[in-house]
Design a protein around this motif. Structure first.
Motif, PDB file in Angstrom:
ATOM      1  N   ILE A 193       0.837  -1.204   0.000  1.00 55.76           N
ATOM      2  CA  ILE A 193       0.000   0.000   0.000  1.00 55.76           C
ATOM      3  C   ILE A 193       0.870   1.252   0.000  1.00 55.76           C
ATOM      4  O   ILE A 193       0.589   2.218  -0.705  1.00 55.76           O
ATOM      5  N   TYR A 194       1.942   1.263   0.776  1.00 63.19           N
ATOM      6  CA  TYR A 194       2.836   2.416   0.813  1.00 63.19           C
ATOM      7  C   TYR A 194       3.497   2.661  -0.554  1.00 63.19           C
ATOM      8  O   TYR A 194       3.822   3.791  -0.893  1.00 63.19           O
ATOM      9  N   GLY A 195       3.676   1.605  -1.302  1.00 65.04           N
ATOM     10  CA  GLY A 195       4.263   1.751  -2.636  1.00 65.04           C
ATOM     11  C   GLY A 195       3.247   2.044  -3.727  1.00 65.04           C
ATOM     12  O   GLY A 195       3.614   2.199  -4.893  1.00 65.04           O
ATOM     13  N   THR A 196       1.975   2.093  -3.358  1.00 63.19           N
ATOM     14  CA  THR A 196       0.925   2.372  -4.338  1.00 63.19           C
ATOM     15  C   THR A 196       0.795   3.877  -4.548  1.00 63.19           C
ATOM     16  O   THR A 196       0.475   4.610  -3.606  1.00 63.19           O
ATOM     17  N   LYS A 197       1.055   4.341  -5.762  1.00 66.19           N
ATOM     18  CA  LYS A 197       0.976   5.759  -6.104  1.00 66.19           C
ATOM     19  C   LYS A 197       0.068   5.954  -7.328  1.00 66.19           C
ATOM     20  O   LYS A 197      -0.061   5.061  -8.170  1.00 66.19           O
ATOM     21  N   GLN A 198      -0.540   7.116  -7.368  1.00 64.06           N
ATOM     22  CA  GLN A 198      -1.379   7.456  -8.515  1.00 64.06           C
ATOM     23  C   GLN A 198      -0.496   7.704  -9.732  1.00 64.06           C
ATOM     24  O   GLN A 198       0.472   8.469  -9.687  1.00 64.06           O
ATOM     25  N   ASN A 199      -0.793   7.024 -10.811  1.00 68.48           N
ATOM     26  CA  ASN A 199      -0.014   7.187 -12.040  1.00 68.48           C
ATOM     27  C   ASN A 199      -0.306   8.534 -12.705  1.00 68.48           C
ATOM     28  O   ASN A 199      -1.262   9.231 -12.340  1.00 68.48           O
ATOM     29  N   LYS A 200       0.525   8.883 -13.703  1.00 73.54           N
ATOM     30  CA  LYS A 200       0.449  10.212 -14.318  1.00 73.54           C
ATOM     31  C   LYS A 200      -0.914  10.469 -14.947  1.00 73.54           C
ATOM     32  O   LYS A 200      -1.512  11.535 -14.756  1.00 73.54           O
ATOM     33  N   ASN A 201      -1.413   9.532 -15.707  1.00 75.49           N
ATOM     34  CA  ASN A 201      -2.691   9.718 -16.409  1.00 75.49           C
ATOM     35  C   ASN A 201      -3.830   8.928 -15.765  1.00 75.49           C
ATOM     36  O   ASN A 201      -4.873   8.725 -16.390  1.00 75.49           O
ATOM     37  N   GLU A 202      -3.635   8.485 -14.541  1.00 74.47           N
ATOM     38  CA  GLU A 202      -4.647   7.675 -13.845  1.00 74.47           C
ATOM     39  C   GLU A 202      -5.665   8.581 -13.161  1.00 74.47           C
ATOM     40  O   GLU A 202      -5.313   9.601 -12.565  1.00 74.47           O
ATOM     41  N   THR A 203      -6.924   8.206 -13.256  1.00 74.00           N
ATOM     42  CA  THR A 203      -7.989   8.976 -12.606  1.00 74.00           C
ATOM     43  C   THR A 203      -8.034   8.653 -11.113  1.00 74.00           C
ATOM     44  O   THR A 203      -7.483   7.640 -10.645  1.00 74.00           O
ATOM     45  N   ILE A 204      -8.720   9.512 -10.362  1.00 71.62           N
ATOM     46  CA  ILE A 204      -8.874   9.303  -8.919  1.00 71.62           C
ATOM     47  C   ILE A 204      -9.671   8.034  -8.644  1.00 71.62           C
ATOM     48  O   ILE A 204      -9.373   7.263  -7.718  1.00 71.62           O
ATOM     49  N   ARG A 205     -10.673   7.776  -9.462  1.00 73.20           N
ATOM     50  CA  ARG A 205     -11.511   6.593  -9.268  1.00 73.20           C
ATOM     51  C   ARG A 205     -10.691   5.306  -9.428  1.00 73.20           C
ATOM     52  O   ARG A 205     -10.821   4.371  -8.629  1.00 73.20           O
ATOM     53  N   ALA A 206      -9.833   5.274 -10.466  1.00 71.96           N
ATOM     54  CA  ALA A 206      -9.022   4.073 -10.694  1.00 71.96           C
ATOM     55  C   ALA A 206      -7.991   3.883  -9.577  1.00 71.96           C
ATOM     56  O   ALA A 206      -7.758   2.749  -9.110  1.00 71.96           O
TER      57      ALA A 206
END
Length: 317
Positions: free
Chosen positions: A91-104
């Motif tokens: 979980i700590y390594g989970t980051k939002q990608n550049k073109n990823e939406t908030i929902r995804a």
């Protein structure tokens, strides 16, 4: 016609994710046009292998008469046996990608949280969610910290919506500026065309003027600016030469003996003088003739002398 996609296989050896397997099956069924969930329950056993098919064969089918019930029982039975510390590290390594939406992004985080044996408190989930956001969103969230995980999720969704709106407006403004630029460019092109047309007209007029200068004109095309008559120019005007002769001889053009109007007047004066001399005494006639000769024929001395002698002879007859 496009071929139908094949369903994935699940062995149940502890290395596969049952939640992801069910979700993949649902996606493929929808793509293949199978929307009836009863049909999903019928087709699902065909995806199982090994330990998983043994579990399905031994279970009470009455408990899994619907797809939601079957999916829940399947997830509980084959849940990944992982330590919660390993999941937290992921979980700590989970980051939002550049073109990823908030929902995804939120969905990936929830999926990891669902694999934990003991669920964390809301404050911890909120912190994990905020720390994994993009830098721009994370910076805005730290200005006014959210009160809960749900509050953080809703605020980030609003920020994402505002960002999309602003981006769309910028694209529209850019498109409008391009239209204005194209209109200015067309105006410049029209002005350039008008300038080119004027330049062509000036070049044509220059050639015509050059041709006029080299053209031999007829008498009917020439007009004198001196005497205002046609047939000759100012440089070749005969009256101009006539005026110059009169100036050299010392009399005006009106008094010139070669002027037809002046000559008729002078001839009348000569006849009158001759008649007066005939009846006058010799001395008076000679004086009169001398006066007439000097006044009427000042520019022609020989002619004046002959006329004077003739008048003297006539006076002695």
């Amino acid at each position: 016609m496009a071929s139908k996609q094949k369903l994935p296989k699940f062995n149940g050896d502890g290395k596969e994710d049952p939640v992801r397997h069910c979700r993949t099956c649902e996606t493929i069924w929808s793509t293949n046009g199978v929307t009836d969930q009863d049909e999903w329950v019928t087709q699902f056993p065909a995806t199982l292998r090994g330990v998983a098919i043994d579990w399905y064969s031994d279970m009470d089918k009455a408990k899994v008469g619907t797809w939601p019930d079957l999916k829940e029982e399947f997830g509980v039975e084959f849940r990944l046996l992982r330590d919660d510390n390993e999941i937290v590290a992921e979980i700590y390594g989970t980051k939002q990608n550049k073109n990823e939406t908030i929902r995804a992004y939120s969905w990936r985080l929830k999926e990891l949280l669902g694999k934990m044996e003991s669920q964390p408190v809301d404050g911890l989930k909120k912190r994990w969610f905020v720390e994994g956001l993009k830098h721009s969103l994370r910076k805005k969230m730290k200005i006014v910290p959210p009160t809960s995980y749900e509050d953080a999720y809703n605020r980030v969704m609003d920020l994402e919506s505002e960002t999309k709106t602003l981006k769309k407006k910028e694209e529209e403004d850019s498109s409008s500026e391009e239209d204005d630029s194209s209109q200015e460019s067309s105006s410049d092109n029209e002005a350039g065309k008008r300038v080119q047309a004027l330049q062509k007209d000036m070049e044509r007029m220059r050639r015509e003027f050059k041709t006029m200068r080299s053209t031999t004109w007829t008498e009917g095309d020439i007009w004198c600016t001196e005497c205002k008559e046609e047939g000759h120019t100012k440089g070749t005007c005969p009256k101009k030469a006539f005026y110059e002769i009169c100036q050299l001889m010392g009399h005006s053009t009106k008094e010139c003996p070669y002027n037809m109007k002046t000559r008729s007047t002078q001839m009348s004066q000569v006849l009158f003088t001759e008649q007066a001399t005939t009846f006058a005494p010799a001395g008076t006639a000679q004086q009169t003739n001398t006066t007439a000769s000097s006044g009427g024929y000042r520019d022609n001395r020989r002619g004046g002398g002959r006329n004077s002698n003739n008048n003297n002879n006539r006076s002695h007859i």
